[in-house]
Motif scaffolding. Structure first.
Motif, PDB file in Angstrom:
ATOM      1  N   ARG B  53      41.015  40.094  47.849  1.00  0.00           N
ATOM      2  CA  ARG B  53      39.923  40.271  48.821  1.00  0.00           C
ATOM      3  C   ARG B  53      40.136  39.357  50.013  1.00  0.00           C
ATOM      4  O   ARG B  53      40.494  38.194  49.873  1.00  0.00           O
ATOM      5  N   ILE B 142      38.603  43.062  35.327  1.00  0.00           N
ATOM      6  CA  ILE B 142      37.808  43.353  36.519  1.00  0.00           C
ATOM      7  C   ILE B 142      37.748  42.078  37.363  1.00  0.00           C
ATOM      8  O   ILE B 142      37.119  41.090  36.986  1.00  0.00           O
ATOM      9  N   LEU B 143      38.460  42.133  38.499  1.00  0.00           N
ATOM     10  CA  LEU B 143      38.472  40.992  39.416  1.00  0.00           C
ATOM     11  C   LEU B 143      37.891  41.376  40.777  1.00  0.00           C
ATOM     12  O   LEU B 143      37.371  40.534  41.491  1.00  0.00           O
ATOM     13  N   ASN B 144      38.028  42.646  41.133  1.00  0.00           N
ATOM     14  CA  ASN B 144      37.581  43.129  42.440  1.00  0.00           C
ATOM     15  C   ASN B 144      36.707  44.348  42.256  1.00  0.00           C
ATOM     16  O   ASN B 144      36.698  44.984  41.203  1.00  0.00           O
ATOM     17  N   ALA B 145      36.053  44.710  43.359  1.00  0.00           N
ATOM     18  CA  ALA B 145      35.272  45.949  43.359  1.00  0.00           C
ATOM     19  C   ALA B 145      36.204  47.151  43.311  1.00  0.00           C
ATOM     20  O   ALA B 145      37.357  47.087  43.758  1.00  0.00           O
TER      21      ALA B 145
END
Lengths: 133, 624
Positions: B53, B142-145
């Motif tokens: 991100r 799950i690290l990002n959207a």
């Protein structure tokens, strides 16, 4: 440490799923764990991503499903704490004849949450002196 | 010697890793194993392949798009900004009996794109929505959207129904719109056979349902000398269905390769076919007759894949169906793909080209004089009740096609051999009725009912879902249709589907998204995936819509520069590998006349006009 707790009344006809999530956070004070009150916060991308990290694996929903849903009343509480704590989310699966499960994790352990049936959760929480709800 | 053999040599592996990754694994070339490829993949991913991100994407979900008077909200969702490609909020809305997606970027304002060209049809298809299994063992945390966290993660709702495996980005054509092939990309991506085995194995380890179908693709996969070994590797790893995505042109010159491909295990060829004329199909119009004759000679079936545009070949979709029916002995299906406008495409150009699933279906209905109606098409997840029923009976998770209902539709058509009339399957099988009944039986079993009784009930009632008066002759004989359905449901023999295909033409409609109509709710349910060289499994519409994050970034990390490839091969340019067509010779052959009679009259264009069409498209023309 910053944590989010979620209350969600969810109904999604695409998935044919309907459930109700409520939560309680129990922080350690001395030898006991006592319930803590959080502050209400608006949903932003940080809140949404945290929700997905905790719940997606077990509930198979993501933030976009909350947006998509026929009904999704999401209320989020934020907690700031340095003490060990246990976060417990209760899920009432309305489309599964109101079956109840729990998503539980020790916030300071770094371990992933556990998705437990009611008897298993009762047993786990009893170790910490926390009553099931 | 192919590139894959050359870079198997010790020391050459360093060529596969770019300076950006700064990883050297010389031991991998000496004693490679699936575990080492996995380790390399994880290492490279950690060093910059996984989206970051702020660097690779932004999330800007503060702005909320609003409805205007006269519009109806269908649902809220997430999309990406056309300008900055950040994740933003969107709404799907109805206006003028069409479905639109409107999105709002706090920096670039409000944008809108047509989503589905018929609202009534959209709502009907939404009733067929059904959720899939997802996977129990995600590949990434799950690290990002979404969609900047592929893949697959715990959010994903569908297992891999079809795995796309890119085995090379070399191609013998130079289609003007393609940025992927080696010449345009500036690098050559061609994983070794062992690397491919690792990639295939990555999708096979999914739980509860491993990937069972793979499409070998490129570039042009027939450029590889070890194509047969690759196909065999897929079969040995347990892939039950292997497709080969190709222009087909190589088989014209190497018919024995078609036999070898068939014998190695390819079930179906997926072949580009944008129309029956050279104007609509400059890619392989002249070669298709010869290619199909080769396939017929070796017993290979082909699915034709037209990319449909409003201004281009929408007017020929009916003719393509008739072409498929006329040569149904070798053409198993026509899988229409409304155009996906990836890259910067101005609004006016998008409006000129854009067509949606209902638009193509309506055009087919009109051009076939109503013989295949709009109501004959079903969304892909209509098949899920079948899977669920088989699961309930067998107690084992089954293959399901659980992509979003708006992604694709399909039907089967048959042409009565006596009357020539075209009939669609739903005209003689009560698809909805059967689907609902299967759901009832599944629920009955789940609530403790006997599986045997459920099976008897189904067998007893099967006949009632078939209107025998309307069933085409070839399926009516000796109740052949019932035997096929019995094999599928009772014997769980999915080879029976192949028997069904031999008697009918599959018509599919698959609309892959672009950034303009991107809907995150759809991508989370995508079941057509690519496997990346580092071992991730990524949805089609993420892999191709964000190539700078997924496709190109991952493949570049495992590529060699075009300059190094040319040096290795002793070429001065990639032109040495390019196909050149001889239009006169191709048009003079008997197959050309036989296939296009009644579809296209070559005298409609002069030779010079045809030559220009071919060369403008990117295929050089030779005179002798």
């Amino acid at each position: 440490m910053k944590l989010f707790g979620y209350n969600l009344d969810y109904e999604n006809s695409y998935q044919k799923w309907s459930f109700l999530i409520s939560h309680k956070l129990f922080k350690r004070e001395g030898e006991r764990y006592i319930e803590m009150e959080g502050e209400a916060v608006e949903v932003d991308d940080e809140v949404a991503l945290h929700f997905e990290k905790i719940f997606s694996r077990y509930l198979k929903i993501a933030y976009v499903d909350i947006l998509n849903a026929d009904r999704a009343d999401l209320k989020v509480s934020v907690y700031y704490l340095d003490e060990p704590a246990i976060m417990v989310h209760k899920v009432v699966w309305r489309h599964l004849d109101n079956k109840v499960t729990y998503i539980v994790y020790d916030v300071s352990s770094g371990e992933p949450p556990q998705h437990l049936e009611e008897p298993e959760c009762r047993e786990l929480l009893s170790v910490f002196g926390i009553p099931i709800f | 010697m192919s590139i894959s053999e050359e870079v198997e040599k010790p020391g050459d592996l360093s060529l596969l890793i770019t300076d950006d990754a700064r990883v050297k694994y010389p031991e991998l070339a000496k004693r490679d194993s699936l575990e080492l490829y996995d380790a390399v993949g994880r290492e490279i991913r950690a060093r910059g392949l996984f989206p970051v991100r702020g660097q690779d994407f932004q999330v800007k979900i503060s702005a909320n798009p609003q409805l205007s008077p006269g519009e109806k909200l269908v649902r809220k969702t997430l999309s990406v900004c056309n300008e900055c490609r950040s994740l933003i909020r969107a709404i799907v809305l109805e206006r003028d009996n069409k479905i639109w997606i409107r999105k709002a970027c706090p920096d670039h304002g409000v944008m809108e794109e047509i989503y589905w060209g018929d609202a009534e049809f959209y709502y009907k298809k939404s009733m067929e929505a059904n959720e899939g299994h997802g996977i129990e063992n995600p590949y990434v945390d799950i690290l990002n959207a979404c969609p900047f966290n592929c893949g697959l993660c715990a959010r994903h709702r569908s297992h891999t129904a079809l795995l796309n495996l890119v085995i090379t980005n070399r191609c013998h054509l130079g289609c003007w719109y393609c940025f992927f092939y080696a010449q345009a990309a500036g690098y050559v991506y061609e994983p070794t056979l062992n690397h491919i085995k690792f990639m295939l194995a990555a999708a096979r380890r999914q739980k509860p349902v491993p990937a069972k179908a793979v499409q070998i693709t490129g570039g042009e996969p027939t450029m590889r000398d070890d194509l047969i070994e690759i196909i065999r590797a897929a079969k040995e790893l347990g892939y039950e269905h292997v497709q080969l995505n190709t222009t087909g042109i190589t088989f014209m010159f190497k018919p024995d390769l078609a036999r070898q491909v068939r014998e190695a295990g390819v079930n179906t060829i997926y072949m580009s076919f944008d129309g029956v004329s050279p104007i609509t199909n400059p890619k392989n119009h002249w070669e298709v007759p010869y290619i199909l004759d080769v396939f017929r000679s070796v017993g290979m079936g082909a699915v034709l894949v037209p990319t449909v545009t409003k201004s281009g070949n929408l007017k020929e979709v009916g003719a393509m169906v008739r072409f498929g029916l006329k040569f149904n002995d070798v053409i198993r299906g026509v899988n229409f793909q409304p155009i996906s406008l990836v890259g910067r495409v101005p609004r006016k150009e998008r409006e000129r080209l854009r067509v949606t699933i209902p638009d193509v279906i309506k055009a087919i209905e009109e051009q076939l004089d109503g013989q295949v109606r709009m109501e004959d098409w079903y969304s892909v997840p209509i098949t899920i009740p079948i899977s669920r029923f088989v699961e309930a009976v067998t107690g084992k998770p089954q293959f399901t096609m659980s992509n979003h209902f708006a992604c694709g539709t399909a039907t089967y058509v048959m042409q009565d051999r006596k009357t020539g009339r075209i009939t669609a399957l739903p005209q003689f099988i009560d698809v909805y009725g059967l689907s609902k009944y299967l759901e009832e039986l599944t629920e009955y079993i789940k609530r403790g009912g006997s599986r045997k009784i459920a099976m008897f009930k189904l067998l007893y009632k099967l006949n009632s879902f078939v209107d025998w008066k309307k069933t085409p002759e070839q399926l009516r004989k000796r109740k052949r249709l019932l035997r096929i359905i019995y094999k599928i449901f009772v014997k769980h023999d999915y080879n029976a589907l192949g028997e069904f295909h031999y008697n009918s033409l599959f018509l599919g409609m698959m609309h892959f998204m672009d950034e303009y109509n991107y809907d995150v709710a759809r991508v989370e349910r995508c079941d057509i995936h690519y496997v990346t060289p580092d071992g991730r499994v990524v949805p089609f519409c993420t892999f191709n819509v964000f190539p700078e994050i997924y496709r190109d970034k991952a493949q570049m990390a495992y590529s060699i520069s075009l300059k190094d490839y040319l040096r290795m091969k002793g070429f001065t340019s990639m032109a040495a590998e390019r196909y050149r067509r001889n239009i006169r010779k191709l048009e003079a052959g008997e197959p050309y006349r036989r296939y296009y009679e009644g579809f296209w009259d070559p005298s409609q264009l002069s030779y010079e006009e045809k030559k220009q069409i071919s060369m403008r498209f990117g295929v050089p023309v030779v005179e002798d």
